[in-house]
Each structure stands twice: as structure tokens, then as C-alpha cells.
Motif scaffolding. Structure first.
Motif, PDB file in Angstrom:
ATOM      1  N   ALA A 121      -8.823   4.044  -1.166  1.00 43.77           N
ATOM      2  CA  ALA A 121      -7.904   3.565  -0.124  1.00 43.77           C
ATOM      3  C   ALA A 121      -6.526   3.260  -0.712  1.00 43.77           C
ATOM      4  CB  ALA A 121      -8.485   2.317   0.534  1.00 43.77           C
TER       5      ALA A 121
ATOM      6  N   ARG B 255      -3.583   2.759   2.064  1.00 43.64           N
ATOM      7  CA  ARG B 255      -4.135   1.984   3.173  1.00 43.64           C
ATOM      8  C   ARG B 255      -4.601   0.620   2.697  1.00 43.64           C
ATOM      9  NH1 ARG B 255      -8.507   4.253   3.860  1.00 43.64           N
ATOM     10  NH2 ARG B 255      -8.318   6.310   2.921  1.00 43.64           N
ATOM     11  N   GLU B 256      -4.610  -0.340   3.632  1.00 45.19           N
ATOM     12  CA  GLU B 256      -5.103  -1.681   3.336  1.00 45.19           C
ATOM     13  C   GLU B 256      -6.594  -1.816   3.604  1.00 45.19           C
ATOM     14  OE1 GLU B 256      -2.815  -4.282   5.754  1.00 45.19           O
ATOM     15  OE2 GLU B 256      -1.031  -4.206   4.477  1.00 45.19           O
ATOM     16  N   TYR B 257      -7.228  -0.780   4.073  1.00 49.22           N
ATOM     17  CA  TYR B 257      -8.624  -0.828   4.465  1.00 49.22           C
ATOM     18  C   TYR B 257      -9.309   0.462   4.010  1.00 49.22           C
ATOM     19  CZ  TYR B 257      -6.693   2.107   8.135  1.00 49.22           C
ATOM     20  OH  TYR B 257      -6.027   3.099   8.811  1.00 49.22           O
TER      21      TYR B 257
ATOM     22  N   PRO C 112       0.810  -1.225   0.000  1.00 48.79           N
ATOM     23  CA  PRO C 112       0.000   0.000   0.000  1.00 48.79           C
ATOM     24  C   PRO C 112       0.844   1.276   0.000  1.00 48.79           C
ATOM     25  CG  PRO C 112      -0.913  -1.614   1.517  1.00 48.79           C
ATOM     26  CD  PRO C 112       0.397  -2.173   1.045  1.00 48.79           C
ATOM     27  N   GLU C 113       1.972   1.258   0.710  1.00 54.26           N
ATOM     28  CA  GLU C 113       2.825   2.445   0.729  1.00 54.26           C
ATOM     29  C   GLU C 113       3.431   2.713  -0.647  1.00 54.26           C
ATOM     30  OE1 GLU C 113       3.028  -0.086   2.752  1.00 54.26           O
ATOM     31  OE2 GLU C 113       2.268   0.715   4.645  1.00 54.26           O
TER      32      GLU C 113
ATOM     33  N   ASP D 227      -4.551   6.435  -1.054  1.00 50.64           N
ATOM     34  CA  ASP D 227      -4.092   6.922   0.249  1.00 50.64           C
ATOM     35  C   ASP D 227      -3.092   5.982   0.914  1.00 50.64           C
ATOM     36  OD1 ASP D 227      -5.469   9.217   0.106  1.00 50.64           O
ATOM     37  OD2 ASP D 227      -7.011   8.718   1.564  1.00 50.64           O
TER      38      ASP D 227
ATOM     39  N   PRO E 119      -9.852   0.547  12.162  1.00 53.87           N
ATOM     40  CA  PRO E 119      -9.151  -0.119  11.072  1.00 53.87           C
ATOM     41  C   PRO E 119      -8.578  -1.472  11.450  1.00 53.87           C
ATOM     42  CG  PRO E 119      -7.839   1.685  11.956  1.00 53.87           C
ATOM     43  CD  PRO E 119      -9.195   1.791  12.581  1.00 53.87           C
TER      44      PRO E 119
ATOM     45  N   THR F  68     -12.388   3.393   4.661  1.00 51.90           N
ATOM     46  CA  THR F  68     -13.027   4.079   5.772  1.00 51.90           C
ATOM     47  C   THR F  68     -14.266   4.816   5.278  1.00 51.90           C
ATOM     48  OG1 THR F  68     -11.784   6.137   5.458  1.00 51.90           O
ATOM     49  CG2 THR F  68     -10.763   4.413   6.825  1.00 51.90           C
TER      50      THR F  68
END
Length: 432
Positions: free
Chosen positions: A266, A271-273, A8-9, A269, A322, A275
Motif C-alpha cells: 500500500a 495509499r493509507e489503507y 502516502p503520495e 501505491d 476504503p 486492499t
């Protein structure tokens, strides 16, 4: 389906590089780039609607260049035929047979410029391409290259001689966005870009490869979406259908497109999840163009964006952690994404490979009062027996077996009622 090798990063870094590269040649809001890129990562299609001269075509071409994808522009006109878009079989005199000649839709990024100027028959030629990623000619199916994205533009003014996109066509676009006019600094920057180049149209070098785009799309499939976030999407969609200003709200297919765009958000951004903020961020771009207004709302010039905003204001936003897994209606925790999950009450698994206990199961396993013995029976529930002579009493010192005979039952023990009242008075005094 192959799993993405991107973290994700790393995916967020690639997305930032793409946005920065596009901004080198196009003056556009980050919101528009965010929504357009989310539509591509979600394997969707993008509809850009704005007045002439705002850079819709340039945005589509520069974005394709920065992604390292092939690009084809299809100028939609009233005399454009479906075969002009998809291709057709052409007779080869030398070979004596028919050969398929690919149309301009056989590309990675197909720009349908001013799509509302072509008749509905030609507009419908894109339906199968957008939904199935294939083209059928004379009973033969031809697959389109991957990735495949349609970016369509249309002009909201000069409606004479145009054909409004049918609802079925608009519903197939994952994202609809609008660029708008830039501010003073933006137009000054536009002139600065033009002064620093000798070509009429800007162009950029690729910052990623088509394989990277496919990996971003694969990574979006692994994004974890909590059940509360999913219910939030469904509640928003159902609220648009119940609104008095809409004849037809967000369709079930539209709910899926919103879900896919939220996962793409996501990814951008890092992220693995997903929101609820991802849902709110993508709500207008994924829902507004799917609404069909009532006659009264149309006469009053109601903006579909206002309906979506009112829905966002009226539907409660769920509180989602999360790190917590989704909890279904029967109380079972679902493990998603392969990450370390916690039970609904925040207690981690004991590591024995068994499913973490739900809150109901843990409550059932706790004794009602007193200590619990290994045989599962409450010690206080056992009958009291006399201690045999000569055997030391194993009753704890602070818990006497029975009340001495010389002490009445109503005699206060250590920590009398007076002392308790005093302590309570001190607590109340401190609180005041």
C-alpha cells in the motif's frame, strides 16, 4: 516509535524514483522490483532464487546504491565459518585485551551470495541477525545498523555440494522472488547499457537517503488494514495448511510477514489503507517458500506457486470500502489511522464526540411504527381520548380521528382497490 513525516503520495513518488533508478542499470521485471522493495519497506529480508547469470547480485548492489545504504557481499562457501559472518573478539597485543572486530553482517544491506553453499552452522549464524537485528559474541550483544536487510541468493541447479536451507531459515525471509530470463527487448537493452559504460559492473547514484528508507518503513506501520482484509490473509494461510498437497502450510509467523508485506504494498501505491488486491499481489512472493509439500506432491513436481494460486481461486475475496472502518464481531466500529471514519451503515458521527451508533443500535432506536414523542412512547400506542369541547382538533387533516357513522367500514376511501389494481397493472405492463 516515531511517526513518518512522509505523506502516502510523497512515499509513492520516492518508490517510483527508486524503481526508475534501478532500471537504469539492471534489466529486471517490475514485479521483481516491486516485491523486493516491498520486502525492504516491511523490514523484512529477501530471498532471490534463479539460475546463474540473471543479475541477482547486481540487483542487490544497485538497489542498495539507489537507497543510499551501505552494502556488503558475503560469498558463502563450504568452508565459511560463523565468525566470518558475524565477527569475533580479537586479542590486541598493544592494549592487552580483546576487541570486537565487526563481521561483514554489520551493514545496511548484506548480500548472502549463494547461501545454500555454506553448511547449516554458518547459515544459522544469520538467524539472530535477521530476526533480532543484533549479534551476540561471547555473551555480549552488538546491535546492527538501521535499516538492516539481508538479500540472499541461491542457485536452483547444481545441487551437488550444496546445503538446502532449513525450513526455519526460509520462514524468516519475508519475500522470495525469481528474476527469470529477460525477453528479446530486455537483452537488447542490456547490451545498450553495456555499450554506454566503460566499467564491467553497473552502478548508480543514490536517489534517497537512509533516513528516507526509515521513514518509508515507519509509514508502513501506519497503514490501515481493515478487519476483512486481515481475515482474508488468515483464511488464505489456513487454506494452505488444509491443502492435500502440503505437509505444512503458512505458519503464524508467515501470516505476520504477509501482513507486513501487504502494508508495504500500500505504501508503494501511495495509499493509507490496504486492499485485497495488495494481498493477492504479494501472496506468491510471501507464501510459496513457506510451504512444505507432501512426498506425493514432491514426486509429482508440484509447484508451490500453483498451490498458492489455487488457494487464491478458492477463498472468497472480501468487499472492502476504503472509507469504512473495521467492524469487529461485536458490531463496534474501530477507528484506525486517525482519518475521518464512518459508522458501519455509512452515517457519520454527529460531532458530539460520541461513538457512532452501530446498525443494531440504530435499529433499536427507531420506533416500530408511527411517530415517536419526546418521552420515548409511541403516539399510536396512546389510548384515544375525546377532544374537549371548544378546543380545536390538532389531528392532521389527512388522518381522520374515526370513520363517519354514515360510512360503512368496508366502503373504499379515496384511492380504491380498483384504482390500485389499475396502477399495479400499469407497473407490470411497463416492466414487461
Amino acid at each position: 516509535m516515531n511517526e513518518s513525516s512522509l505523506t502516502p503520495e510523497a512515499a509513492a513518488g520516492r518508490c517510483r524514483d527508486i524503481v526508475d533508478r534501478v532500471e537504469e542499470a539492471v534489466v529486471v521485471e517490475r514485479r521483481v522490483l516491486y516485491e523486493t522493495l516491498a520486502g525492504i519497506i516491511a523490514r523484512g529480508h529477501v530471498l532471490v532464487e534463479d539460475v546463474p547469470g540473471t543479475g541477482k547480485t547486481v540487483l542487490a548492489r544497485v538497489l542498495a546504491e539507489s537507497l543510499g545504504l551501505t552494502f556488503t557481499r558475503i560469498q558463502f562457501t563450504p568452508d565459511l565459518l560463523p565468525a566470518d559472518v558475524t565477527g569475533s573478539n580479537i586479542y590486541n597485543e598493544h592494549e592487552g585485551n580483546f576487541e570486537f572486530a565487526e563481521g561483514p553482517v554489520f551493514t545496511n544491506v548484506a548480500l548472502a551470495d549463494e547461501i545454500n553453499r555454506a553448511p547449516p552452522k554458518t547459515q544459522a549464524a544469520l538467524l539472530e541477525s535477521m530476526e533480532e537485528r543484533q549479534v551476540s559474541i561471547d555473551g555480549t550483544t552488538h546491535d546492527l545498523p538501521e535499516p538492516f536487510v539481508v538479500i540472499a541468493t541461491q542457485n536452483p541447479v547444481e545441487q551437488e555440494g550444496t546445503f538446502r536451507l532449513p525450513e526455519a531459515q526460509r520462514d524468516r525471509f519475508s519475500v522470495k522472488t525469481s528474476m527469470g530470463y529477460p525477453d528479446v527487448d530486455g537483452e537488447m537493452g542490456l547490451l545498450e547499457m553495456r555499450a554506454n559504460r566503460r566499467t564491467l559492473a553497473p552502478s548508480v547514484d543514490p536517489v534517497v537517503t537512509p533516513e528516507t528508507v526509515l521513514e518509508l518503513q515507519e509509514l508502513a506501520e501506519d497503514i490501515r488494514v481493515d478487519e476483512k482484509v486481515r481475515r482474508y490473509i488468515v483464511d488464505l494461510a489456513r487454506a494452505t495448511r488444509a491443502d492435500d498437497r502440503t505437509e505444512i502450510g503458512v505458519s503464524p509467523r508467515g501470516v505476520q510477514r504477509v501482513f507486513e508485506a501487504v502494508r508495504a504494498s500500500a505504501v508503494i501505491d501511495g495509499r493509507e489503507y490496504a486492499t485485497p488486491e495488495d494481498v493477492k499481489r504479494m501472496a506468491r512472493a510471501t507464501m510459496s517458500h513457506r510451504l512444505i509439500l507432501t512426498t506425493e506432491a514432491t514426486v509429482e513436481n508440484v509447484d508451490p506457486d500453483d498451490i498458492v494460486q489455487s488457494v487464491l481461486d478458492s477463498v472468497d475475496v472480501p468487499a472492502v470500502s476504503p472509507d469504512a472502518p473495521s467492524v469487529s464481531a461485536n458490531g463496534e466500529a474501530s477507528v484506525e489511522g486517525g482519518a475521518e471514519q464512518l459508522a458501519p451503515n455509512g452515517v457519520s458521527d454527529d460531532g458530539d464526540g460520541s461513538r457512532p451508533k452501530t446498525a443494531v443500535e440504530q435499529a433499536d432506536s427507531q420506533p416500530a411504527s408511527g411517530n415517536q414523542r419526546d418521552d420515548g412512547q409511541d403516539e399510536q400506542a396512546q389510548p384515544v381520548t375525546d377532544t374537549p369541547a371548544g378546543q380545536p382538533d390538532d389531528t392532521p387533516a389527512d388522518q381522520p380521528d374515526d370513520t363517519p357513522a354514515d360510512q360503512p367500514d368496508d366502503t373504499p376511501a379515496e384511492g380504491s382497490d380498483d384504482t390500485t389494481d389499475a396502477e399495479l397493472n400499469d407497473l407490470f405492463t411497463d416492466d414487461e
